[in-house]
Design an enzyme around this catalytic site. Structure first.
Site, short mmCIF file in Angstrom:
data_model
loop_
_atom_site.label_atom_id
_atom_site.label_comp_id
_atom_site.label_asym_id
_atom_site.label_seq_id
_atom_site.Cartn_x
_atom_site.Cartn_y
_atom_site.Cartn_z
N GLU A 151 0.84 -1.20 0.00
CA GLU A 151 0.00 0.00 0.00
C GLU A 151 0.88 1.25 0.00
O GLU A 151 0.41 2.34 0.26
CB GLU A 151 -1.01 0.00 1.15
CG GLU A 151 -0.44 0.01 2.53
CD GLU A 151 -1.55 0.17 3.57
OE1 GLU A 151 -2.19 -0.85 3.84
OE2 GLU A 151 -1.75 1.28 4.08
N CYS A 203 -3.25 -4.46 4.10
CA CYS A 203 -2.15 -5.30 4.59
C CYS A 203 -2.11 -6.69 3.97
O CYS A 203 -1.26 -7.50 4.34
CB CYS A 203 -2.22 -5.41 6.11
SG CYS A 203 -1.87 -3.86 6.94
N HIS A 243 -1.74 -12.30 10.33
CA HIS A 243 -1.34 -10.90 10.13
C HIS A 243 -1.10 -10.26 11.49
O HIS A 243 -1.83 -10.52 12.45
CB HIS A 243 -2.44 -10.14 9.36
CG HIS A 243 -2.17 -8.67 9.31
ND1 HIS A 243 -1.00 -8.16 8.81
CD2 HIS A 243 -2.90 -7.59 9.72
CE1 HIS A 243 -1.01 -6.85 8.90
NE2 HIS A 243 -2.15 -6.48 9.45
#
Lengths: 348, 129
Positions: free
Chosen positions: A80, A112, A234
């Site tokens: 990103e 993400c 994550h």
């Protein structure tokens, strides 16, 4: 058998401690360290960005794979923080590494989880027989607004995975994706920093997607948490992946090796991929690895890997994630950090 | 740096591509059309080893326009294992730790930006190993 034939990662040498950030904003560092389970984070150098991080991570992946770069048929970089709004990061990477020009290149963006998207498509193309090898990368120099909670976590780093059919070191057994319109975090065009919905980023976003993607993957594979040696989720902070793992029935021991966030921060698209890289650095033949990413917006990609005998031949062929995380650190104070991250307005 | 020139220099700045004279083995970086040693014009292209040693360096404390805000930084002459000497910035280093003779390797970094809306220009820089 289709899976990873080479992997590599890269972290910048610069760091800033939670104390240095908290001091500037009158916050209590102990509360942040306890609440978010973060101690320090990586900071990109003035001359580092998603492209340079991707190049160095992919170089390490090529060293391990030992293949001719010209045999790579696709390069996807998920981030990103692509340096260009219009010009794919991969165009620069392929010329730096001698890949192509007969190659399919694209930049991916999904908060993400753009890195796991890149891995997913690279794997799928090889599995479909479209090409011999495909390269999927997750890398970021993530942004956190001054004074925002994200400033303690948004860091820099990335990992690269070459997918192929020959000399596979980690076979991909199952994949799954889970996606919905969940506005928990976003960055509008031309905005410098992302916005987020504070607590709404937790249960309705991160946990819903990570847990549902994980349960679907377990159901699809007919496996249980205890079937895995390692698991990585994550890592937006230290707390969330531990809580998600516990909800799903994974133990602290299964999460420990990939749980690098307290000293690395959240490398956004590089988060769970760098965790996977740390696991592959120490994995043994036969180990099974459970990985689920999360990208705000929102979605999760899940993978189940089975490590093969060939892992031992390549682990030492490039620098390991833990070596980069633990060694050669250069600490910055907040003033230096603000300069490095372009937070100071300069005259043209 | 204008786009055509930047594009032309990519093989050297990104991949360290050099020319080796087929007549006398002289290595030129960037590649030449005619060998300065034997006068032949037949070269093999090859990629230089990215490791070498620091021959000398200086610290830049007043940067030119594109390097304002990046000072102080070190620029040095590095001799690669193939014998090629090149000038490059030395990155990721506490400047008081630099010493002549240190082993270095070249890595891929951003060299400069062409203002706020122009190209990002990439190439090699040295780091200590």
């Amino acid at each position: 058998m289709v899976g990873i034939v080479g992997y590599g990662s890269y972290l910048p040498r610069y760091r800033i401690k939670v104390e240095s950030i908290a001091k500037e904003w009158g916050a209590d560092p102990e509360t942040i360290k306890r609440g978010l389970q973060l101690y320090e984070k990586t900071v990109p150098g003035l001359d580092e960005d998603t492209i340079t991080i991707s190049v160095e991570a992919a170089r390490n992946a090529l060293k391990r794979a030992g293949i001719n770069p010209k045999d790579i048929g696709a390069v996807y970089i998920g981030s990103e923080s692509h340096p260009y709004a219009v010009k794919p990061s991969g165009t620069i990477l392929i010329d730096a590494l001698g890949i192509g020009p007969d190659v399919h290149v694209a930049s991916y963006e999904f908060a993400c989880k753009a890195g796991s998207e890149a891995m997913y498509v690279a794997y799928s193309l090889v599995k479909a027989g479209e090409m011999k090898y495909a390269l999927g990368i997750g890398a970021d120099t993530s942004q956190g607004a001054p004074g925002d909670a994200l400033e303690y976590s948004a860091s820099a780093g990335g990992a690269a995975f070459i997918m192929g059919k020959d000399n596979v070191v980690a076979e991909i057994l199952f994949t799954n994706s889970y996606t919905s319109d969940t506005p928990d975090f976003w960055r509008r065009e031309h905005e410098f920093y992302p916005r987020h919905a504070a607590r709404f980023t937790g249960e309705p976003a991160y946990f819903k997607h990570v847990v549902n993607a994980s349960n679907a993957l377990l159901e699809k594979s007919k496996m249980k948490p205890e079937d895995f040696k390692y698991a990585v989720f994550h890592m937006p902070n230290g707390k969330f992946p531990q809580m998600a793992g516990k909800k799903l029935g994974f133990t602290k021991e299964q999460l420990e090796v990939g749980w690098i966030v307290p000293w690395m921060g959240n490398t956004y698209s590089g988060s769970s991929p760098t965790g996977l890289s740390a696991i592959l650095d120490v994995a043994e033949p036969g180990d099974k690895i459970f990985m689920v990413s999360f990208g705000s917006g929102a979605g999760s990609d899940g993978f189940i890997f089975k490590v093969t005998d060939k892992i031992k031949d390549i682990q030492d062929k490039a620098v390991k994630l833990r070596d980069m995380l633990d060694n050669g650190k250069i600490y910055l104070d907040y003033g230096q950090y603000a300069k490095f991250r372009g937070k100071i307005i300069l005259n043209e | 740096m204008i786009s055509p020139r930047y594009h032309r220099e990519i093989p050297q700045r990104y991949r360290l591509e050099a020319g080796k004279c087929k007549g006398c083995g002289y290595v030129s970086f960037p590649p030449r059309l005619v060998c300065p040693e034997c006068g032949k014009n037949d070269f093999d292209l090859f990629k230089l080893d990215n490791e070498g040693k620091l021959l000398t360096y200086t610290i830049i404390r007043v940067g030119s326009d594109k390097f304002v805000g990046k000072t102080p930084f070190a620029v040095g002459i590095v001799e690669l294992k193939d014998g090629v000497k090149l000038t490059t910035q030395i990155a990721d280093v506490n400047l008081d730790e630099l010493k002549i003779g240190q082993q270095v390797k070249l890595v891929f970094r951003k060299i400069q930006d062409e203002g706020k809306s122009g190209l990002h220009c990439y190439g090699y820089k040295a780091i200590l190993i």
